[in-house]
Design an enzyme around this catalytic site. Structure first.
Site, PDB file in Angstrom:
ATOM      1  N   SER A   1      63.606  29.663  29.648  1.00 56.19           N
ATOM      2  CA  SER A   1      63.509  28.345  28.833  1.00 56.19           C
ATOM      3  C   SER A   1      64.225  27.588  29.766  1.00 56.19           C
ATOM      4  O   SER A   1      65.231  27.875  30.601  1.00 56.19           O
ATOM      5  CB  SER A   1      63.826  28.537  27.696  1.00 56.19           C
ATOM      6  OG  SER A   1      64.211  27.122  26.910  1.00 56.19           O
TER       7      SER A   1
ATOM      8  N   TYR B   1      71.067  30.167  21.446  1.00 57.08           N
ATOM      9  CA  TYR B   1      70.051  30.374  22.198  1.00 57.08           C
ATOM     10  C   TYR B   1      70.156  30.040  23.773  1.00 57.08           C
ATOM     11  O   TYR B   1      69.707  30.979  24.545  1.00 57.08           O
ATOM     12  CB  TYR B   1      68.759  29.183  21.506  1.00 57.08           C
ATOM     13  CG  TYR B   1      67.522  29.486  22.157  1.00 57.08           C
ATOM     14  CD1 TYR B   1      66.704  30.387  22.096  1.00 57.08           C
ATOM     15  CD2 TYR B   1      66.979  28.307  22.934  1.00 57.08           C
ATOM     16  CE1 TYR B   1      65.544  30.870  22.865  1.00 57.08           C
ATOM     17  CE2 TYR B   1      65.794  28.399  23.495  1.00 57.08           C
ATOM     18  CZ  TYR B   1      64.996  29.644  23.243  1.00 57.08           C
ATOM     19  OH  TYR B   1      63.548  29.942  23.945  1.00 57.08           O
TER      20      TYR B   1
HETATM   21  P1  NAP Z   1      56.417  32.265  19.060  1.00 54.17           P
HETATM   22  O1  NAP Z   1      54.933  32.098  18.443  1.00 54.17           O
HETATM   23  O2  NAP Z   1      57.266  32.237  17.796  1.00 54.17           O
HETATM   24  O3  NAP Z   1      56.174  33.819  19.671  1.00 54.17           O
HETATM   25  C1  NAP Z   1      57.028  34.677  19.951  1.00 54.17           C
HETATM   26  C2  NAP Z   1      56.605  36.144  20.118  1.00 54.17           C
HETATM   27  O4  NAP Z   1      57.551  37.103  20.391  1.00 54.17           O
HETATM   28  C3  NAP Z   1      55.783  36.543  18.928  1.00 54.17           C
HETATM   29  O5  NAP Z   1      54.668  37.320  19.570  1.00 54.17           O
HETATM   30  C4  NAP Z   1      56.620  37.560  18.151  1.00 54.17           C
HETATM   31  O6  NAP Z   1      55.589  38.836  17.657  1.00 54.17           O
HETATM   32  C5  NAP Z   1      57.457  38.230  19.410  1.00 54.17           C
HETATM   33  N1  NAP Z   1      58.638  38.716  19.011  1.00 54.17           N
HETATM   34  C6  NAP Z   1      59.713  38.535  18.512  1.00 54.17           C
HETATM   35  N2  NAP Z   1      60.620  39.383  18.112  1.00 54.17           N
HETATM   36  C7  NAP Z   1      59.972  40.397  18.747  1.00 54.17           C
HETATM   37  C8  NAP Z   1      60.567  41.798  18.965  1.00 54.17           C
HETATM   38  N3  NAP Z   1      61.545  42.101  18.091  1.00 54.17           N
HETATM   39  N4  NAP Z   1      59.771  42.850  19.524  1.00 54.17           N
HETATM   40  C9  NAP Z   1      58.537  42.192  20.126  1.00 54.17           C
HETATM   41  N5  NAP Z   1      58.110  41.102  19.943  1.00 54.17           N
HETATM   42  C10 NAP Z   1      58.811  40.167  19.324  1.00 54.17           C
HETATM   43  O7  NAP Z   1      57.091  31.619  20.157  1.00 54.17           O
HETATM   44  P2  NAP Z   1      56.770  31.150  21.478  1.00 54.17           P
HETATM   45  O8  NAP Z   1      57.053  29.753  21.867  1.00 54.17           O
HETATM   46  O9  NAP Z   1      55.207  31.597  21.904  1.00 54.17           O
HETATM   47  O10 NAP Z   1      57.838  32.025  22.383  1.00 54.17           O
HETATM   48  C11 NAP Z   1      57.263  32.858  23.555  1.00 54.17           C
HETATM   49  C12 NAP Z   1      58.775  32.618  24.461  1.00 54.17           C
HETATM   50  O11 NAP Z   1      58.870  31.605  25.103  1.00 54.17           O
HETATM   51  C13 NAP Z   1      60.096  33.039  23.858  1.00 54.17           C
HETATM   52  O12 NAP Z   1      60.833  33.976  24.776  1.00 54.17           O
HETATM   53  C14 NAP Z   1      60.893  31.678  23.570  1.00 54.17           C
HETATM   54  O13 NAP Z   1      62.099  32.010  23.813  1.00 54.17           O
HETATM   55  C15 NAP Z   1      59.985  31.044  24.935  1.00 54.17           C
HETATM   56  N6  NAP Z   1      60.166  29.650  24.924  1.00 54.17           N
HETATM   57  C16 NAP Z   1      59.479  28.994  23.978  1.00 54.17           C
HETATM   58  C17 NAP Z   1      59.615  27.588  24.035  1.00 54.17           C
HETATM   59  C18 NAP Z   1      58.781  26.652  23.108  1.00 54.17           C
HETATM   60  O14 NAP Z   1      59.159  25.406  22.755  1.00 54.17           O
HETATM   61  N7  NAP Z   1      57.775  27.193  22.207  1.00 54.17           N
HETATM   62  C19 NAP Z   1      60.126  26.993  25.056  1.00 54.17           C
HETATM   63  C20 NAP Z   1      60.642  27.938  26.055  1.00 54.17           C
HETATM   64  C21 NAP Z   1      60.738  28.987  25.970  1.00 54.17           C
HETATM   65  P3  NAP Z   1      56.004  39.715  16.283  1.00 54.17           P
HETATM   66  O15 NAP Z   1      56.541  38.742  15.463  1.00 54.17           O
HETATM   67  O16 NAP Z   1      54.651  39.867  15.765  1.00 54.17           O
HETATM   68  O17 NAP Z   1      56.942  40.604  16.881  1.00 54.17           O
END
Ligand code: NAP
Length: 248
Positions: free
Chosen positions: A132, A145
């Site tokens: 991120s 975070y």
């Molecule tokens: P999201 O829609 O909440 O997706 C998060 C994913 O992580 C879900 O598929 C969830 O699946 C999985 N997850 C959470 N805990 C887990 C565990 N213990 N074991 C296996 N899977 C797990 O959010 P997203 O934005 O797509 O996030 C994906 C990545 O991008 C993250 O690392 C986040 O920090 C990063 N990111 C996001 C943003 C943003 O603004 N959205 C910005 C920068 C970086 P289950 O709950 O089904 O396990």
């Protein structure tokens, strides 16, 4: 379509992980999807011709069973992760911190460590880690975070040097604001508060991030895209964005 080998995507049940699984399947990878919500994962896997396997990256035994079930791995996308809470250090919630460190940092460590032998054995391994802009910036109330993402980034970047000379590449993806379930998770189901994060601007979509991952993993074997930072046009940094009164 070329068969590009097996790509494993963690956190593929929603957001960036789901979009990446879809996109890599379309690029000719055999995709293996891991997450905890098996209903969503199975639906997506059948839609794109992939394999869905239960995975909790915070559990060493779950990671071991997952890895024992996969035959090969050429690309690993460490995407599972997220944020919990938004509170100052002075009132930090240790459970939130533990969740963020376990998922983002130790989850990435466990998956990468377990799959490094298969990745190298493939002859052209590739580890993509979704960190991120919080991996390079800090902001008030975000230390749980930002510290986890800094640590995840440090772990990822260390691997680049440790495996220099071996057939494996490392790409870090650093997104700014992406509209996914991320903020709903951060605010523990408070959808109104989550919507406020994206108010008045056009955030990135999960597909925008998947696009950059697909670009990185489809370059020739001698090309290592070390890092890609992508943000909405309206976002200059973690703390500075331009917001219109009404979102376009
Ligand atoms: P999201 O829609 O909440 O997706 C998060 C994913 O992580 C879900 O598929 C969830 O699946 C999985 N997850 C959470 N805990 C887990 C565990 N213990 N074991 C296996 N899977 C797990 O959010 P997203 O934005 O797509 O996030 C994906 C990545 O991008 C993250 O690392 C986040 O920090 C990063 N990111 C996001 C943003 C943003 O603004 N959205 C910005 C920068 C970086 P289950 O709950 O089904 O396990």
């Amino acid at each position: 379509m070329n068969n590009r080998g097996t790509a494993i995507i963690t956190g593929a049940s929603s957001g960036i992980g789901a979009a990446t699984a879809r996109r890599l399947a379309a690029e000719g990878f055999d995709v293996v999807l891991g997450a905890r919500r098996m209903d969503r994962l199975s639906d997506l896997a059948s839609e794109i011709g992939g394999v869905a396997l239960p995975l909790d990256v915070t559990s060493p035994s779950s990671v071991a069973s997952f890895v024992a079930s996969v035959q090969a791995c050429r690309v690993l996308v460490n995407n599972a992760g997220g944020a919990r809470g938004l509170e100052p250090v002075a009132s930090a919630d240790e459970d939130h911190w533990r969740w963020m460190w376990e998922t983002n940092v130790l989850g990435t460590l466990r998956m990468t460590k377990a799959l490094l032998p298969s990745l190298i054995e493939s002859g052209d391994g590739h580890v993509v880690t979704v960190t991120s802009i919080a991996a390079v910036e800090v902001y008030d109330n975000g230390a749980g975070y930002t510290s986890a993402k800094h640590a995840q980034s440090a772990l990822h970047r260390t691997l680049r040097g440790e495996h220099l000379g071996e057939p494996i590449r490392f790409t870090e993806i650093l997104p700014g604001m992406v509209e996914t379930e991320f903020s709903v998770t951060r605010f523990e189901g408070d959808a109104t508060r989550a919507d406020g994060v994206y108010a008045g601007l056009t955030p990135l979509t999960a597909d925008d991030v998947a696009d950059t991952i697909a670009f990185a993993v489809t370059r020739p074997a001698h090309v290592d895209i070390d890092e890609i930072v992508l943000k909405p046009r309206a976002q200059a940094s973690a703390t500075r964005a331009h917001r219109d009164a009404v979102r376009d």
